[in-house]
Motif scaffolding. Sequence first.
Motif, PDB file in Angstrom:
ATOM      1  N   LYS A  35     102.474  61.694  20.333  1.00  0.00           N
ATOM      2  CA  LYS A  35     101.689  60.523  20.725  1.00  0.00           C
ATOM      3  C   LYS A  35     102.469  59.228  20.490  1.00  0.00           C
ATOM      4  O   LYS A  35     103.037  59.028  19.411  1.00  0.00           O
ATOM      5  CB  LYS A  35     100.388  60.507  19.910  1.00  0.00           C
ATOM      6  N   VAL A  88      89.909  60.645  30.935  1.00  0.00           N
ATOM      7  CA  VAL A  88      89.091  59.462  30.667  1.00  0.00           C
ATOM      8  C   VAL A  88      90.007  58.354  30.163  1.00  0.00           C
ATOM      9  O   VAL A  88      91.089  58.621  29.643  1.00  0.00           O
ATOM     10  CB  VAL A  88      88.019  59.715  29.574  1.00  0.00           C
ATOM     11  N   SER A  89      89.550  57.134  30.278  1.00  0.00           N
ATOM     12  CA  SER A  89      90.312  56.030  29.701  1.00  0.00           C
ATOM     13  C   SER A  89      90.088  56.023  28.194  1.00  0.00           C
ATOM     14  O   SER A  89      89.252  56.744  27.672  1.00  0.00           O
ATOM     15  CB  SER A  89      89.867  54.712  30.321  1.00  0.00           C
ATOM     16  N   GLY A  90      90.865  55.241  27.498  1.00  0.00           N
ATOM     17  CA  GLY A  90      90.676  55.158  26.057  1.00  0.00           C
ATOM     18  C   GLY A  90      91.941  55.445  25.280  1.00  0.00           C
ATOM     19  O   GLY A  90      91.994  55.185  24.082  1.00  0.00           O
ATOM     20  N   THR A  91      92.942  56.013  25.927  1.00  0.00           N
ATOM     21  CA  THR A  91      94.201  56.278  25.239  1.00  0.00           C
ATOM     22  C   THR A  91      95.301  55.502  25.933  1.00  0.00           C
ATOM     23  O   THR A  91      95.507  55.644  27.140  1.00  0.00           O
ATOM     24  CB  THR A  91      94.524  57.780  25.242  1.00  0.00           C
ATOM     25  N   ASP A 137      97.410  65.172  20.225  1.00  0.00           N
ATOM     26  CA  ASP A 137      96.328  64.277  19.790  1.00  0.00           C
ATOM     27  C   ASP A 137      95.924  63.253  20.842  1.00  0.00           C
ATOM     28  O   ASP A 137      95.355  62.201  20.503  1.00  0.00           O
ATOM     29  CB  ASP A 137      96.705  63.563  18.480  1.00  0.00           C
ATOM     30  N   THR A 138      96.207  63.540  22.082  1.00  0.00           N
ATOM     31  CA  THR A 138      95.615  62.753  23.177  1.00  0.00           C
ATOM     32  C   THR A 138      94.793  63.721  24.031  1.00  0.00           C
ATOM     33  O   THR A 138      95.031  64.936  23.997  1.00  0.00           O
ATOM     34  CB  THR A 138      96.684  62.079  24.053  1.00  0.00           C
ATOM     35  N   PRO A 139      93.845  63.194  24.790  1.00  0.00           N
ATOM     36  CA  PRO A 139      92.978  64.101  25.558  1.00  0.00           C
ATOM     37  C   PRO A 139      93.766  65.044  26.468  1.00  0.00           C
ATOM     38  O   PRO A 139      93.367  66.187  26.692  1.00  0.00           O
ATOM     39  CB  PRO A 139      92.110  63.142  26.384  1.00  0.00           C
ATOM     40  N   GLU A 141      96.292  66.786  26.011  1.00  0.00           N
ATOM     41  CA  GLU A 141      96.863  68.009  25.435  1.00  0.00           C
ATOM     42  C   GLU A 141      95.978  69.223  25.706  1.00  0.00           C
ATOM     43  O   GLU A 141      96.432  70.352  25.612  1.00  0.00           O
ATOM     44  CB  GLU A 141      97.046  67.861  23.919  1.00  0.00           C
ATOM     45  N   HIS A 170      90.130  69.641  29.281  1.00  0.00           N
ATOM     46  CA  HIS A 170      89.749  68.297  29.715  1.00  0.00           C
ATOM     47  C   HIS A 170      89.987  68.072  31.211  1.00  0.00           C
ATOM     48  O   HIS A 170      89.599  67.030  31.746  1.00  0.00           O
ATOM     49  CB  HIS A 170      90.523  67.237  28.919  1.00  0.00           C
ATOM     50  N   LEU A 201      90.732  47.843  24.545  1.00  0.00           N
ATOM     51  CA  LEU A 201      91.518  48.932  25.105  1.00  0.00           C
ATOM     52  C   LEU A 201      91.899  49.941  24.034  1.00  0.00           C
ATOM     53  O   LEU A 201      91.781  51.148  24.220  1.00  0.00           O
ATOM     54  CB  LEU A 201      92.796  48.364  25.721  1.00  0.00           C
ATOM     55  N   VAL A 202      92.319  49.418  22.913  1.00  0.00           N
ATOM     56  CA  VAL A 202      92.731  50.283  21.815  1.00  0.00           C
ATOM     57  C   VAL A 202      91.566  51.164  21.366  1.00  0.00           C
ATOM     58  O   VAL A 202      91.721  52.325  21.032  1.00  0.00           O
ATOM     59  CB  VAL A 202      93.275  49.439  20.636  1.00  0.00           C
ATOM     60  N   ASN A 203      90.396  50.607  21.412  1.00  0.00           N
ATOM     61  CA  ASN A 203      89.217  51.374  21.012  1.00  0.00           C
ATOM     62  C   ASN A 203      88.705  52.290  22.116  1.00  0.00           C
ATOM     63  O   ASN A 203      87.688  52.932  21.972  1.00  0.00           O
ATOM     64  CB  ASN A 203      88.087  50.431  20.592  1.00  0.00           C
ATOM     65  N   GLY A 204      89.402  52.313  23.223  1.00  0.00           N
ATOM     66  CA  GLY A 204      89.004  53.218  24.276  1.00  0.00           C
ATOM     67  C   GLY A 204      87.833  52.725  25.089  1.00  0.00           C
ATOM     68  O   GLY A 204      87.128  53.497  25.715  1.00  0.00           O
ATOM     69  N   MET A 205      87.613  51.443  25.077  1.00  0.00           N
ATOM     70  CA  MET A 205      86.437  50.913  25.747  1.00  0.00           C
ATOM     71  C   MET A 205      86.860  49.826  26.723  1.00  0.00           C
ATOM     72  O   MET A 205      87.515  48.857  26.332  1.00  0.00           O
ATOM     73  CB  MET A 205      85.511  50.270  24.719  1.00  0.00           C
ATOM     74  N   ARG A 239      79.685  65.687  29.067  1.00  0.00           N
ATOM     75  CA  ARG A 239      81.105  65.798  29.401  1.00  0.00           C
ATOM     76  C   ARG A 239      81.455  64.893  30.584  1.00  0.00           C
ATOM     77  O   ARG A 239      82.438  64.138  30.543  1.00  0.00           O
ATOM     78  CB  ARG A 239      81.442  67.252  29.749  1.00  0.00           C
ATOM     79  N   GLU A 240      80.613  64.969  31.620  1.00  0.00           N
ATOM     80  CA  GLU A 240      80.875  64.151  32.804  1.00  0.00           C
ATOM     81  C   GLU A 240      80.802  62.666  32.482  1.00  0.00           C
ATOM     82  O   GLU A 240      81.360  61.843  33.208  1.00  0.00           O
ATOM     83  CB  GLU A 240      79.874  64.490  33.925  1.00  0.00           C
ATOM     84  N   HIS A 266      83.695  64.136  24.574  1.00  0.00           N
ATOM     85  CA  HIS A 266      84.455  65.341  24.245  1.00  0.00           C
ATOM     86  C   HIS A 266      83.477  66.314  23.601  1.00  0.00           C
ATOM     87  O   HIS A 266      82.778  65.955  22.647  1.00  0.00           O
ATOM     88  CB  HIS A 266      85.606  65.023  23.299  1.00  0.00           C
ATOM     89  N   LYS A 276      90.459  66.194  16.054  1.00  0.00           N
ATOM     90  CA  LYS A 276      90.958  66.071  17.432  1.00  0.00           C
ATOM     91  C   LYS A 276      90.121  65.076  18.226  1.00  0.00           C
ATOM     92  O   LYS A 276      90.654  64.209  18.928  1.00  0.00           O
ATOM     93  CB  LYS A 276      90.932  67.432  18.131  1.00  0.00           C
ATOM     94  N   ALA A 335      91.054  61.711  17.386  1.00  0.00           N
ATOM     95  CA  ALA A 335      92.344  61.364  17.986  1.00  0.00           C
ATOM     96  C   ALA A 335      92.185  61.056  19.476  1.00  0.00           C
ATOM     97  O   ALA A 335      92.846  60.173  20.012  1.00  0.00           O
ATOM     98  CB  ALA A 335      93.347  62.499  17.780  1.00  0.00           C
ATOM     99  N   TYR A 336      91.299  61.768  20.136  1.00  0.00           N
ATOM    100  CA  TYR A 336      91.118  61.592  21.576  1.00  0.00           C
ATOM    101  C   TYR A 336      90.457  60.262  21.922  1.00  0.00           C
ATOM    102  O   TYR A 336      90.442  59.840  23.067  1.00  0.00           O
ATOM    103  CB  TYR A 336      90.279  62.730  22.163  1.00  0.00           C
ATOM    104  N   ASN A 337      89.844  59.667  20.895  1.00  0.00           N
ATOM    105  CA  ASN A 337      89.198  58.376  21.118  1.00  0.00           C
ATOM    106  C   ASN A 337      88.104  58.453  22.172  1.00  0.00           C
ATOM    107  O   ASN A 337      87.920  57.541  22.967  1.00  0.00           O
ATOM    108  CB  ASN A 337      90.254  57.336  21.517  1.00  0.00           C
ATOM    109  N   GLN A 338      87.420  59.596  22.171  1.00  0.00           N
ATOM    110  CA  GLN A 338      86.246  59.759  23.026  1.00  0.00           C
ATOM    111  C   GLN A 338      85.032  59.904  22.121  1.00  0.00           C
ATOM    112  O   GLN A 338      85.158  60.407  21.010  1.00  0.00           O
ATOM    113  CB  GLN A 338      86.376  61.047  23.854  1.00  0.00           C
TER     114      GLN A 338
END
Lengths: 511, 511
Positions: A105, A129-132, A164-166, A168, A172, B14-18, B146-147, B151, B237, B240-243
């Motif tokens: 990552k 999805v966005s977020g990473t 550790d990103t979606p 992987e 997903h 952005l960093v927070n995935g939003m 999921r949609e 996660h 995980k 880490a995925y920030n979802q």
Amino acid sequence: MKKTLLFSLAMLPLVNGMAQGQEKKPNIILFLVDDMGWQDTSLPFWNQKTMYNERYETPNMERLARQGMMFTQAYASSISSPTRCSLMTGCNAARHRVTNWTLEKNKSTDGETDVLNLPDWNVNGIAQVSGTDHTFVGTSFVELLRENGYHTIHCGKAHWGAIDTPGENPCHFGFETNICGHAAGGLATYLSEQNYGHDENGNPTSLMAIPGLEHYWQTGTFATEALTQEALKALDKAKAYNQPFYLYMSHYAIHIPIDKDMRFFEKYKQKGLSDKEAAYASLIEGMDKSLGDIMDWLEKNGEADNTIILFMGDNGGYASGSGWRDEPLFTQNYPLTAGKGSAYEGGIREPMIVAWPHVVKPGTRCDKYLMIEDYYPTILEMAGIKDYHTPQPIDGISFVPLLKQTGDPSDGRSLYWNFPNIWAGEHGPGIAATCTIRQGDWKLIYFYETGKKELYNIPDDISEKHDVAASHPDIVKQLSADLGAYLRSVDAQRPAFKSTGKLVPWPDEVE
Amino acid sequence: MKKTLLFSLAMLPLVNGMAQGQEKKPNIILFLVDDMGWQDTSLPFWNQKTMYNERYETPNMERLARQGMMFTQAYASSISSPTRCSLMTGCNAARHRVTNWTLEKNKSTDGETDVLNLPDWNVNGIAQVSGTDHTFVGTSFVELLRENGYHTIHCGKAHWGAIDTPGENPCHFGFETNICGHAAGGLATYLSEQNYGHDENGNPTSLMAIPGLEHYWQTGTFATEALTQEALKALDKAKAYNQPFYLYMSHYAIHIPIDKDMRFFEKYKQKGLSDKEAAYASLIEGMDKSLGDIMDWLEKNGEADNTIILFMGDNGGYASGSGWRDEPLFTQNYPLTAGKGSAYEGGIREPMIVAWPHVVKPGTRCDKYLMIEDYYPTILEMAGIKDYHTPQPIDGISFVPLLKQTGDPSDGRSLYWNFPNIWAGEHGPGIAATCTIRQGDWKLIYFYETGKKELYNIPDDISEKHDVAASHPDIVKQLSADLGAYLRSVDAQRPAFKSTGKLVPWPDEVE
């Protein structure tokens, strides 16, 4: 009696899992081989048979070719992640910006150069999805297959997103069964004796340990075979589920390490090959046996007639690493020059076969070119899925007309590559920061660092030995303009000069 | 300096995935316990503390209750698969027709009776697509989560579909990570010493072997703990995925076999309990520790404030099997009568707690009733997901108003059960083919085989000792009409008499 028969017939559609009036969707298998060279097969993709075609034995590729269509100019990126991200998103690598291989990552795998600052590419791969940060967000065709009733199976190497990103996690992207797919693009070892890269406590000894094959540890089962057995079990399940299936059979073979597949090693030794070359040949034939086992499964289970098989490589054969082979470097994809990581044909031209019962004429050959991102719309068209909506634009163009011999979507079309990166630790012909265009017979490579442009007439000079840029300035200019315009249109990345901090000019901004 | 700060703040979303303007979605954890009785806890759900509340220690349930709302009248079906299929589809069991437990394809698990022919229920469970006979097709709320960017993690017992049908695979219902979920509704053993039901070659010794825990074999790890450790890894995980994540923590505990969880067994022995009762208590406390470990993870990872936890049981405590316990049969859910499989409260009333930071008032208690299918619209509402479309109608009603104390969706509402089956091998009070209605304080049970109707005033007679049908013919008539109308409206199934071949009358068709 008559009444019973009528009742039975009326029930049939339900028993077969089909509402009346629904057309039966074909099963689809994409058999993707890692780091396979264009000549790593007994099936000649060139117009001549080479020594490599004589050396290797791939009877099941031959069998598949007899059933379907061979493609002699099938292209991908020269590196794994870019190819696989294009496959999954339908986008050219210039657009998705996953232009080098991914693993950890927020860590670039780029090498260094004294001259260039490399761009901030999508080191984290693709994501659903966005977020990473540093990901390209897209919906995969697998997700669309799933939404349209397919049971979706991932078996083998994924390599779409960093740890550790979606990205992987293959699940997903629409996969419902994931066998062994994770962030890594390679494998620690093919050997069950080494638990595929786990110590005696079951802990991975490197990031390249293959997950999920515990059942095969210490059984003497080569990884290629273990993956195949798992895939066949998953196909048994798919059959039981009575859903059409998509199997992504994505072998770790024939990526290094070049371990000996003992089922085939001795045979090649007896042909007079060295240990290293016999091991390499055994990797190839082990992969080919997997193809055959899957084809056998389809025949035994009555699914051969309703299953499309696409065979493809992810990038050129690995030809730049010393120590693995006894063949001289950069020659083993002959007549192509160089291999994996190179802008030359050895890096990007792939063995490809498609068998589609009742649609593709058996034993045919197609010399039109196509590109890895074309798989996305092609597979959806094969599945009868139209009017889908994705967050990303789809750059790929369906090659179904080539399969049906009803038209040529490549006519007048250019193919594009962008690799504004340095493949760390590797050197050789064409292994550099480049962008490339193929237009008709012509191919232009632009080297970001030197500004050099090379021009080849591919049908005349498949080995790219004769750079004719100097004698064809008009063609150089026209291809440079096409390539520059395309790269700008997809917001592609390019390096900058360390000396000035200025971006390297686009190919049409220099002579 | 100021410029840097502004830049940092601008990057934050952005960093927070939003994306800017998006509201942060809450994480959601559904902690579902198998076969847990209403009294299998130190947390009193009744208005009195029982000997069982004194005996068992569930400090983390108490901790969760302090943070949220306890529900004293939370209902489910009396058997696992019906409950879980209602959870996943939002449909009442009378509609989805998975009215008994599922395991093998096309095989009913029903017992036999001399009097009744049982209906042809959905023995294959639920499925996400059509194509499999004897399934109910629906889209799960997990698929919708999921949609919508969640996660999704499945950990533990699934039990939605028979072996070799699509429903056996949690990933067919929107789960992206599946830890140990498959067709079986029970487990061979909790013991790693027995490889959770696998022999020394790694082959399952029964259909109840827990898959996927190879890493814990022979490590002395109780299954409850192994599942918890796997769940925490999956949460790492997800973080880490920030979802946002949905974790379905679906323990095999406290289903039989009543193995000793040695982390807690001795403590209960020292309290004077018999071996069997101490083992049962250890199963409960092991489950409670899992809840605590998950709550600890949330706190350590800064997610507690944005995570909803729902705690629920899937059916009543198992009270009809001789040999497992030293408590007398049918008493261990006291004050409720009977247990799992029974139409009486012991079979269907569940311990339930919901903590929702900033929304649910801590330390509160709700005595309104609700039903397992209500989880479907509730969880989607929690996630802010509206305007979804599903092939199945949603019978459940969101209980968010109860959580927010803004209204009572139970007001004037009836709850319905339909069990036109025989639970094989089990006998006891209320364990029979029945249909049941709860309307306000009243509950009517109709026994298909005998035509008997029993009427109870539940707040007055929670133990259902005083059948008042004879003295309240009007209420019997009104509830029978309501129940009969409902069952017909959802096309419910009912047995037929063997003697005549005629269908058993609906409850409103007999006196």
